[in-house]
Write a protein that holds these residues in place. Structure first.
Motif, PDB file in Angstrom:
ATOM      1  N   GLN A  36       9.497 -69.304 -50.160  1.00  0.00           N
ATOM      2  CA  GLN A  36       9.227 -69.018 -48.745  1.00  0.00           C
ATOM      3  C   GLN A  36       9.691 -67.625 -48.362  1.00  0.00           C
ATOM      4  OE1 GLN A  36      10.906 -72.304 -46.519  1.00  0.00           O
ATOM      5  NE2 GLN A  36       9.942 -73.739 -47.923  1.00  0.00           N
TER       6      GLN A  36
ATOM      7  N   LEU B 176       4.855 -67.797 -52.238  1.00  0.00           N
ATOM      8  CA  LEU B 176       4.121 -68.628 -53.203  1.00  0.00           C
ATOM      9  C   LEU B 176       2.638 -68.271 -53.304  1.00  0.00           C
ATOM     10  CD1 LEU B 176       3.992 -71.189 -55.031  1.00  0.00           C
ATOM     11  CD2 LEU B 176       3.501 -72.478 -52.958  1.00  0.00           C
ATOM     12  N   HIS B 177       1.990 -68.095 -52.162  1.00  0.00           N
ATOM     13  CA  HIS B 177       0.534 -67.974 -52.169  1.00  0.00           C
ATOM     14  C   HIS B 177       0.039 -66.578 -52.563  1.00  0.00           C
ATOM     15  CE1 HIS B 177       0.330 -71.909 -50.344  1.00  0.00           C
ATOM     16  NE2 HIS B 177       1.174 -71.521 -49.414  1.00  0.00           N
ATOM     17  N   TYR B 178       0.779 -65.538 -52.136  1.00  0.00           N
ATOM     18  CA  TYR B 178       0.257 -64.180 -52.317  1.00  0.00           C
ATOM     19  C   TYR B 178       1.249 -63.210 -52.958  1.00  0.00           C
ATOM     20  CZ  TYR B 178      -2.904 -66.324 -48.966  1.00  0.00           C
ATOM     21  OH  TYR B 178      -3.762 -67.200 -48.334  1.00  0.00           O
ATOM     22  N   GLY B 179       2.384 -63.706 -53.395  1.00  0.00           N
ATOM     23  CA  GLY B 179       3.362 -62.814 -54.010  1.00  0.00           C
ATOM     24  C   GLY B 179       3.795 -61.718 -53.061  1.00  0.00           C
TER      25      GLY B 179
ATOM     26  N   GLU C 200       1.812 -59.236 -52.148  1.00  0.00           N
ATOM     27  CA  GLU C 200       0.595 -58.495 -51.811  1.00  0.00           C
ATOM     28  C   GLU C 200       0.025 -58.738 -50.417  1.00  0.00           C
ATOM     29  OE1 GLU C 200      -2.295 -57.568 -54.640  1.00  0.00           O
ATOM     30  OE2 GLU C 200      -1.085 -58.137 -56.368  1.00  0.00           O
TER      31      GLU C 200
ATOM     32  N   PRO D 244      -0.545 -57.566 -46.874  1.00  0.00           N
ATOM     33  CA  PRO D 244      -0.342 -56.344 -46.098  1.00  0.00           C
ATOM     34  C   PRO D 244       0.599 -56.610 -44.912  1.00  0.00           C
ATOM     35  CG  PRO D 244      -2.664 -56.621 -46.611  1.00  0.00           C
ATOM     36  CD  PRO D 244      -1.975 -57.883 -47.044  1.00  0.00           C
TER      37      PRO D 244
ATOM     38  N   GLU E  46      -0.231 -58.192 -41.467  1.00  0.00           N
ATOM     39  CA  GLU E  46      -0.627 -59.600 -41.324  1.00  0.00           C
ATOM     40  C   GLU E  46       0.453 -60.400 -40.593  1.00  0.00           C
ATOM     41  OE1 GLU E  46      -3.783 -60.759 -41.988  1.00  0.00           O
ATOM     42  OE2 GLU E  46      -3.870 -58.571 -42.041  1.00  0.00           O
TER      43      GLU E  46
ATOM     44  N   LEU F 265       2.127 -65.166 -40.931  1.00  0.00           N
ATOM     45  CA  LEU F 265       0.931 -65.743 -41.541  1.00  0.00           C
ATOM     46  C   LEU F 265       1.135 -67.214 -41.921  1.00  0.00           C
ATOM     47  CD1 LEU F 265      -1.934 -65.151 -42.727  1.00  0.00           C
ATOM     48  CD2 LEU F 265      -0.811 -64.439 -44.829  1.00  0.00           C
TER      49      LEU F 265
ATOM     50  N   ASN G 158       0.117 -70.586 -39.956  1.00  0.00           N
ATOM     51  CA  ASN G 158      -1.185 -71.261 -39.966  1.00  0.00           C
ATOM     52  C   ASN G 158      -1.063 -72.699 -40.471  1.00  0.00           C
ATOM     53  OD1 ASN G 158      -2.632 -69.121 -39.020  1.00  0.00           O
ATOM     54  ND2 ASN G 158      -3.370 -68.422 -41.007  1.00  0.00           N
TER      55      ASN G 158
END
Lengths: 506, 116
Positions: free
Chosen positions: B76, B82-85, B87, B89, B92, B103, B106
């Motif tokens: 977290q 977890l989802h995007y490392g 990367e 931007p 966001e 983000l 969501n």
């Protein structure tokens, strides 16, 4: 989708010649352009639109087959698409874990399970092609660095346990290693690059794409018009359209904005629509699947989805009004989602049912801790406490639990015919964990028609559209009415790899 | 024509300066404001900054260490999730002139009390 800003600057750039070209009726209706006046900004061997499972698998395979330049274009600011935020569940027959656990399975058995859930309209050749290569795709992810739980799960509609799950219980456990591996192989990955149209040569072959680069999702027309030439072909791996409320309601008016959705905001389907304008065959667009394991207490896929998927085999789902079960907890997704939607109070208002699980069994999966910690699931000491908390008729609920425990002991569910093998020895016993259930729009079975070479089929000629390939959720008709859980990941990966194969040998 | 362009340019820059002043500014970015809007708005004043703009001063690896979480919260970490490392931007989750939600909200109910 018409991009006005892009069109204007395009006209300015071309002067009179451009205006003449635009005056042709076909040009006015689509975003597809003829190659004649295009000034290419970039050229690649393989152009891939999207960055989920199918796109990443294709990019890796294309590189392995010797492609020089492979470019991935993703409209969102981050890579991975919807593949980065799902359960990371991967069904395959004849795998090492099945050998270890002594599960007897075959390609035929997996296809038969899927055909049953597809209710007679699934695409058997495609299902067979995917099942035949699923174990190979699984190995490809492991080679790239994906890690899986050391046990199998049996998901709804599957006749045996054949589902792997990443150790992080998320598709990101596959997309992250694949993305890194892809970049290491030299694939160029571009974010904020929105596909808006194709470029065709005089023979109707797709030879490139028109993009908006520097695109910000919040502003649909933002970005700079950019033309990319594709020497070998264009692969569309753009996902579904579950977040496009207008489009999904046009197919199924019950899927209003009040129905939740597990997808990233970007699954709006405009690339699919552009393929239709080009001539692709639309298939099964009205079959939009809701996930029966989702929770109304959190957004999107959240934590409860994985929790429910793991626990359904040894849990009961209960209608608050009656205190009784109302479905086979591991029936296919549509059967369960429809059953949940019928759980309503006297006034017809949704009354999300609950799932009751033995705490000890739930704790076998890491998501249980998360569900309790983030207060989207709750622990209770007794059935009486659960009944009191949710206003369920207590005597009925206790009777239901006793009956169900009898089914666990005998191995036969007399109420709904649930397969009880995975529930063996797991009688419901205190303490319990409870989550609430309500379906969320999850997956579009429909899309463009493809063949087993991942070629997109033209609606008039029935022949492949030259230069155009599609893989993943944007391809339609493969699963029929209802896709079985954990069958999308193998489909995306296998068809992505297949597309790369076809494209590199074209 | 040239004069008109000039007048328009002056009007435009005036209104932009005004709107920037009217917007939220963060005190700790005062130095950046002193250097001018283009310090961050590297793709023109009318456009969002590029995804590289913040990295002129901020280092993602350092940020990932600063916001590291332990145990079952390891993934977290907003700067290495977890989802995007690493990367995602910056913009966001972070808005310089307007507040933004993280983000993750969501789908998740995680708390990031220090998020700005």
């Amino acid at each position: 989708m018409v991009d006005k800003s892009g069109r204007r600057s395009f006209i300015k750039g071309l002067g009179a010649a451009g205006i003449t070209a635009l005056a042709m009726p076909v040009m006015a209706q689509t975003n597809t352009e003829s190659a004649a006046n295009i000034k290419w900004d970039k050229t690649a061997d393989v152009v891939i639109i999207g960055s989920g499972f199918a796109a990443l698998a294709a990019s890796i395979k294309a590189k392995q087959l010797g492609a020089t330049d492979v470019e991935i274009f993703e409209k969102m600011p981050y890579f991975g698409g919807n593949s980065a935020i799902n359960g990371g569940l991967f069904a395959a027959p004849n795998t090492p874990l099945q050998a270890k656990e002594g599960v007897k399975d075959s390609i035929d058995t997996m296809v038969a399970d899927q055909l049953k859930s597809g209710r007679g309209i699934a695409d058997e050749p495609l299902l067979r092609h995917i099942a035949s290569h699923a174990a190979e795709a699984l190995q490809m992810t492991i080679d790239a660095g994906a890690e899986y739980h050391p046990y199998l799960q049996q998901l709804g509609g599957h006749s045996v346990a054949r589902t792997y799950q990443t150790t992080v219980s998320c598709g990101a456990g596959i997309t992250q290693p694949l993305l890194k591996y892809s970049q290491k192989l030299g694939v160029k990955t571009n974010n904020r690059a929105k596909f808006i149209g194709f470029v065709q040569d005089d023979n109707g072959k797709v030879i490139g794409v028109k993009l908006l680069t520097g695109h910000h999702f919040e502003d649909p027309n933002s970005g700079k018009v950019t033309y990319v030439k594709a020497n070998k072909g264009v692969l569309m791996a753009t996902g579904g359209f579950a977040q496009n409320i207008k489009l999904r309601m046009a197919q199924d008016p019950t899927l209003t904005n009040e129905v939740g959705c597990t997808n990233i905001p970007g699954t709006t389907g405009e690339a699919m629509l552009e393929m239709f304008r080009l001539g692709a065959t639309p298939v099964h667009l009205a079959h939009i699947q809701s996930g029966p394991w989702a929770s109304p207490d959190e957004g999107g896929f959240g934590y409860v989805s994985n929790y429910s998927i793991f626990n359904f085999p040894h849990s009961i789902a209960v209608n608050l009004q009656t205190g009784r079960r109302f479905m086979n907890e591991i029936a296919d997704r549509k059967t369960r989602a429809d059953a949940e939607l019928r759980c309503r109070d006297e006034a017809g208002k949704p009354q999300p049912p609950i799932m009751i699980t033995s705490y000890e069994d739930a704790m076998e999966h890491p998501t249980c801790k998360k569900v309790l910690k983030y207060k989207v699931g709750w622990k209770f000491d007794s059935i009486a406490d659960i009944a009191k908390h949710y206003g369920i008729p207590a005597a009925e609920l206790q009777k239901q639990v006793d009956e169900y425990n009898q089914y666990v002991r005998t191995g036969e569910d007399k109420q709904f015919g649930k397969a009880m093998a995975m529930a063996h020895g797991k009688e419901l016993r205190a303490p319990f964990t409870v989550v609430r259930l309500w379906p969320k729009v999850h997956y579009c079975q429909g899309g463009v028609q493809i063949n087993t070479n991942a070629e997109v089929v033209d609606s008039l000629t029935g022949q492949p559209i030259p230069g155009l390939y599609a893989a993943g959720e944007v391809a339609g008709g493969i699963h029929g009415v209802s896709r079985l859980g954990s069958c999308s990941i193998p489909e995306c990966l296998v068809m992505g790899m297949t597309a790369a194969n076809t494209l590199m040998n074209a | 024509m040239n004069k008109l362009t000039l007048v328009l340019a002056i009007m435009l820059s005036g209104s932009l300066a005004f709107s920037a002043q009217a917007r939220d500014q963060r005190d700790y970015h005062e130095m950046v404001y002193d250097s001018g809007c283009k310090t961050c708005h590297d793709q023109g004043i009318k456009n969002m900054p590029s995804d590289q703009a913040c990295s002129q001063c901020h280092d993602i690896d350092e940020l990932a260490v600063t916001t590291a979480r332990q145990g079952d919260e390891e993934w977290q970490n907003p700067h290495n999730n977890l989802h995007y490392g690493k990367e995602v931007p910056c913009t966001e989750c972070h808005g310089e002139h307007t507040p933004k939600q993280v983000l993750c909200s969501n789908c998740h109910t995680f708390e990031y009390p220090k998020h700005k």
